[in-house]
Design an enzyme around this catalytic site. Structure first.
Site, PDB file in Angstrom:
ATOM      1  N   HIS A  10     -32.642  30.406 -81.543  1.00  0.00           N
ATOM      2  CA  HIS A  10     -33.128  29.083 -81.951  1.00  0.00           C
ATOM      3  C   HIS A  10     -34.418  28.794 -81.190  1.00  0.00           C
ATOM      4  O   HIS A  10     -34.415  28.743 -79.953  1.00  0.00           O
ATOM      5  CB  HIS A  10     -32.096  28.007 -81.632  1.00  0.00           C
ATOM      6  CG  HIS A  10     -30.801  28.188 -82.345  1.00  0.00           C
ATOM      7  ND1 HIS A  10     -30.521  27.602 -83.554  1.00  0.00           N
ATOM      8  CD2 HIS A  10     -29.696  28.916 -82.018  1.00  0.00           C
ATOM      9  CE1 HIS A  10     -29.300  27.942 -83.947  1.00  0.00           C
ATOM     10  NE2 HIS A  10     -28.779  28.750 -83.024  1.00  0.00           N
ATOM     11  N   LEU A  11     -35.507  28.599 -81.914  1.00  0.00           N
ATOM     12  CA  LEU A  11     -36.788  28.293 -81.291  1.00  0.00           C
ATOM     13  C   LEU A  11     -37.151  26.818 -81.387  1.00  0.00           C
ATOM     14  O   LEU A  11     -38.082  26.367 -80.729  1.00  0.00           O
ATOM     15  CB  LEU A  11     -37.905  29.116 -81.947  1.00  0.00           C
ATOM     16  CG  LEU A  11     -37.875  30.616 -81.654  1.00  0.00           C
ATOM     17  CD1 LEU A  11     -38.889  31.341 -82.523  1.00  0.00           C
ATOM     18  CD2 LEU A  11     -38.132  30.897 -80.181  1.00  0.00           C
ATOM     19  N   ARG A  12     -36.411  26.060 -82.228  1.00  0.00           N
ATOM     20  CA  ARG A  12     -36.753  24.664 -82.512  1.00  0.00           C
ATOM     21  C   ARG A  12     -38.131  24.598 -83.183  1.00  0.00           C
ATOM     22  O   ARG A  12     -38.570  25.559 -83.798  1.00  0.00           O
ATOM     23  CB  ARG A  12     -36.653  23.786 -81.268  1.00  0.00           C
ATOM     24  CG  ARG A  12     -35.326  23.889 -80.514  1.00  0.00           C
ATOM     25  CD  ARG A  12     -34.110  23.690 -81.376  1.00  0.00           C
ATOM     26  NE  ARG A  12     -32.880  23.634 -80.562  1.00  0.00           N
ATOM     27  CZ  ARG A  12     -31.677  23.860 -81.045  1.00  0.00           C
ATOM     28  NH1 ARG A  12     -31.515  24.192 -82.320  1.00  0.00           N
ATOM     29  NH2 ARG A  12     -30.613  23.766 -80.260  1.00  0.00           N
TER      30      ARG A  12
ATOM     31  N   HIS B 220     -30.270  36.673 -82.813  1.00  0.00           N
ATOM     32  CA  HIS B 220     -29.798  35.306 -83.071  1.00  0.00           C
ATOM     33  C   HIS B 220     -30.504  34.376 -82.095  1.00  0.00           C
ATOM     34  O   HIS B 220     -30.167  34.332 -80.918  1.00  0.00           O
ATOM     35  CB  HIS B 220     -28.285  35.208 -82.882  1.00  0.00           C
ATOM     36  CG  HIS B 220     -27.719  33.877 -83.245  1.00  0.00           C
ATOM     37  ND1 HIS B 220     -26.453  33.721 -83.743  1.00  0.00           N
ATOM     38  CD2 HIS B 220     -28.235  32.618 -83.181  1.00  0.00           C
ATOM     39  CE1 HIS B 220     -26.211  32.439 -83.977  1.00  0.00           C
ATOM     40  NE2 HIS B 220     -27.281  31.752 -83.636  1.00  0.00           N
TER      41      HIS B 220
ATOM     42  N   LEU C  22     -21.392  25.708 -79.067  1.00  0.00           N
ATOM     43  CA  LEU C  22     -20.499  25.934 -80.195  1.00  0.00           C
ATOM     44  C   LEU C  22     -20.871  27.264 -80.848  1.00  0.00           C
ATOM     45  O   LEU C  22     -22.046  27.469 -81.160  1.00  0.00           O
ATOM     46  CB  LEU C  22     -20.603  24.788 -81.215  1.00  0.00           C
ATOM     47  CG  LEU C  22     -19.961  23.469 -80.780  1.00  0.00           C
ATOM     48  CD1 LEU C  22     -20.291  22.368 -81.788  1.00  0.00           C
ATOM     49  CD2 LEU C  22     -18.444  23.617 -80.638  1.00  0.00           C
TER      50      LEU C  22
ATOM     51  N   ALA D 180     -24.573  20.512 -78.364  1.00  0.00           N
ATOM     52  CA  ALA D 180     -24.026  21.840 -78.098  1.00  0.00           C
ATOM     53  C   ALA D 180     -25.137  22.872 -78.127  1.00  0.00           C
ATOM     54  O   ALA D 180     -25.932  22.916 -79.065  1.00  0.00           O
ATOM     55  CB  ALA D 180     -22.962  22.186 -79.136  1.00  0.00           C
TER      56      ALA D 180
ATOM     57  N   ASN E 120     -31.844  26.199 -88.773  1.00  0.00           N
ATOM     58  CA  ASN E 120     -31.242  24.853 -88.707  1.00  0.00           C
ATOM     59  C   ASN E 120     -32.124  23.881 -87.916  1.00  0.00           C
ATOM     60  O   ASN E 120     -31.727  23.321 -86.896  1.00  0.00           O
ATOM     61  CB  ASN E 120     -29.826  24.908 -88.122  1.00  0.00           C
ATOM     62  CG  ASN E 120     -29.777  25.437 -86.700  1.00  0.00           C
ATOM     63  OD1 ASN E 120     -30.575  26.291 -86.321  1.00  0.00           O
ATOM     64  ND2 ASN E 120     -28.842  24.934 -85.911  1.00  0.00           N
TER      65      ASN E 120
ATOM     66  N   HIS F 261     -22.287  35.218 -82.865  1.00  0.00           N
ATOM     67  CA  HIS F 261     -21.771  34.745 -81.575  1.00  0.00           C
ATOM     68  C   HIS F 261     -20.238  34.767 -81.526  1.00  0.00           C
ATOM     69  O   HIS F 261     -19.584  33.739 -81.370  1.00  0.00           O
ATOM     70  CB  HIS F 261     -22.305  33.355 -81.216  1.00  0.00           C
ATOM     71  CG  HIS F 261     -22.323  32.343 -82.332  1.00  0.00           C
ATOM     72  ND1 HIS F 261     -21.258  32.106 -83.175  1.00  0.00           N
ATOM     73  CD2 HIS F 261     -23.296  31.476 -82.720  1.00  0.00           C
ATOM     74  CE1 HIS F 261     -21.569  31.155 -84.034  1.00  0.00           C
ATOM     75  NE2 HIS F 261     -22.801  30.760 -83.769  1.00  0.00           N
TER      76      HIS F 261
ATOM     77  N   HIS G 149     -21.886  31.465 -89.159  1.00  0.00           N
ATOM     78  CA  HIS G 149     -21.272  30.709 -88.065  1.00  0.00           C
ATOM     79  C   HIS G 149     -19.804  30.590 -88.450  1.00  0.00           C
ATOM     80  O   HIS G 149     -19.434  29.754 -89.284  1.00  0.00           O
ATOM     81  CB  HIS G 149     -21.919  29.329 -87.920  1.00  0.00           C
ATOM     82  CG  HIS G 149     -21.363  28.518 -86.798  1.00  0.00           C
ATOM     83  ND1 HIS G 149     -22.091  28.177 -85.674  1.00  0.00           N
ATOM     84  CD2 HIS G 149     -20.122  27.998 -86.600  1.00  0.00           C
ATOM     85  CE1 HIS G 149     -21.331  27.477 -84.842  1.00  0.00           C
ATOM     86  NE2 HIS G 149     -20.127  27.349 -85.397  1.00  0.00           N
TER      87      HIS G 149
ATOM     88  N   LYS H 252     -28.444  32.295 -93.656  1.00  0.00           N
ATOM     89  CA  LYS H 252     -27.474  31.793 -92.692  1.00  0.00           C
ATOM     90  C   LYS H 252     -26.513  30.810 -93.342  1.00  0.00           C
ATOM     91  O   LYS H 252     -26.926  29.882 -94.038  1.00  0.00           O
ATOM     92  CB  LYS H 252     -28.196  31.112 -91.518  1.00  0.00           C
ATOM     93  CG  LYS H 252     -27.266  30.607 -90.416  1.00  0.00           C
ATOM     94  CD  LYS H 252     -26.518  31.757 -89.732  1.00  0.00           C
ATOM     95  CE  LYS H 252     -25.570  31.232 -88.656  1.00  0.00           C
ATOM     96  NZ  LYS H 252     -26.221  31.095 -87.356  1.00  0.00           N
TER      97      LYS H 252
ATOM     98  N   ASP I 187     -28.306  33.587 -79.056  1.00  0.00           N
ATOM     99  CA  ASP I 187     -28.021  32.219 -79.498  1.00  0.00           C
ATOM    100  C   ASP I 187     -28.619  31.217 -78.515  1.00  0.00           C
ATOM    101  O   ASP I 187     -28.070  30.132 -78.299  1.00  0.00           O
ATOM    102  CB  ASP I 187     -26.512  31.987 -79.667  1.00  0.00           C
ATOM    103  CG  ASP I 187     -26.185  30.686 -80.397  1.00  0.00           C
ATOM    104  OD1 ASP I 187     -27.065  30.171 -81.110  1.00  0.00           O
ATOM    105  OD2 ASP I 187     -25.063  30.170 -80.235  1.00  0.00           O
TER     106      ASP I 187
END
Length: 343
Positions: free
Chosen positions: A15-17, A13, A219, A263, A41, A174, A136, A99, A247
């Site tokens: 997030h790399l942007r 899990h 979050l 968040a 996302n 998460h 989520h 997701k 995460d």
């Protein structure tokens, strides 16, 4: 013990942007992890196979020279997702999951699902194609207390979904509550959960020690200490249903230190050493490899990494900040000392 050797772990899990941030987020994860499930996302959600493959190309372009880090791509489920797109995703070797974000639940979730019950036809397709659904797990009903949103989501939606679709592989992402742990433990085969290191190490009081700590705001939000203990017991139990998912979610300093702060906790460069510290404190360092390197590949039906990483006992101070494109991101434990370091 002065050193431990693990099969190279994976992050299930992450997030790399996008854009300039990839030059810093991709190497931070690739240094320690062999693969990562990449969240979709972005500011413009990744909703199609073509978009996911284009994003994958941008990630690969940011890999350090000589790295074989593999991004495992996902699609963002929306009210407008087409069944044909899900079937196309299931046939693509680079796409490993879909997701589900309830609309408004977290960063860039405005395009998320507004009516979970209306998704049954799409969830049936995921079950048919054996494409995992990553969730989520929080309701966004304003009448539900922030600290109860995970439990209410399980009661209202997730328990029924798992029963209605017995062949669907589900990851409750998460997990933050004892109720979430208990649900996954009691659930049928094919239901699993990821655990972040910041939820294993911190509890809600840590957001307020010495004043409001915006870089510890995430979050799902940090919970009370009894929930943290339940997460820690599950992570260090050796149970195959629980595995590593950082995460790690960077935001620029100014986005966190704002009137309406973002968040997310950026942990990627120090996460493996921090997990080692948490497991050692629990007297379960011998179970770190299973949690970090073995359980996730089993769930995703992928081979275990064959190379290794070594952690040495060495006090290392987490820096005050880290580059993020042209900005800086602050770690949730900036300035603190970890007792392990990845060699």
């Amino acid at each position: 013990m002065q050193a431990i050797t693990l099969r190279r772990p994976d992050d299930w899990h992450l997030h790399l942007r996008d854009g300039a941030a990839l030059a810093h987020t991709v190497p931070a994860t690739a240094a320690h992890y062999g693969r990562a499930i990449v969240m979709p996302n972005l500011s413009r959600p990744v909703t199609t196979v073509a978009e996911a493959l284009a994003y994958r190309d941008r990630i690969l372009a940011a890999r350090p020279a000589g790295s074989d880090f593999e991004p495992l791509m996902t699609l963002y489920l929306t009210d407008n997702t087409e069944a044909a797109e899900l079937r196309l995703a299931a046939q693509n070797p680079h796409i490993h999951a879909v997701k589900l974000y309830p609309a408004g639940a977290t960063t860039n979730s405005r395009a998320g699902v507004t009516d979970l019950e209306a998704l049954n036809r799409l969830i049936a397709v995921l079950e048919e194609c054996d494409l995992p659904l990553l969730i989520h797990g929080e309701v966004t009903d304003p009448d539900v207390d922030l600290f109860d949103r995970e439990q209410v989501f399980i009661d209202r939606h997730l328990a029924g979904m798992a029963a209605r679709f017995p062949g669907l592989r589900i990851v409750l992402e998460h997990i933050t509550t004892q109720q979430g742990i208990e649900f996954v433990r009691a659930a049928r085969e094919g239901v699993a959960g990821t655990l972040t290191v910041h939820h294993l190490a911190l509890e809600r009081n840590d957001m307020f020690r010495g004043g409001l700590q915006p870089h510890r705001y995430c979050l799902p939000v940090l919970k009370r200490s009894s929930h943290r203990q339940a997460l820690l017991d599950a992570a260090t139990s050796g149970e195959a249903k629980f595995f590593l998912g950082t995460d790690s979610a960077p935001h620029p300093r100014q986005g966190k230190e704002a009137a309406c702060g973002c968040a997310g906790c950026f942990t990627a460069p120090w996460s493996l050493a921090w997990y080692a510290q948490v497991f050692e404190a629990a007297g379960r360092l011998d179970r770190l490899e299973a949690f970090a390197s073995l359980h996730g590949p089993r769930f995703y039906r992928l081979p275990v990494n064959q190379d290794q990483v070594q952690l040495c006992r060495q006090e290392t101070q987490v820096p005050a900040d880290w580059p993020l494109g042209s900005d800086r991101v602050v770690p949730p434990i900036a300035g603190e000392t970890l007792h392990w370091k990845v060699q």
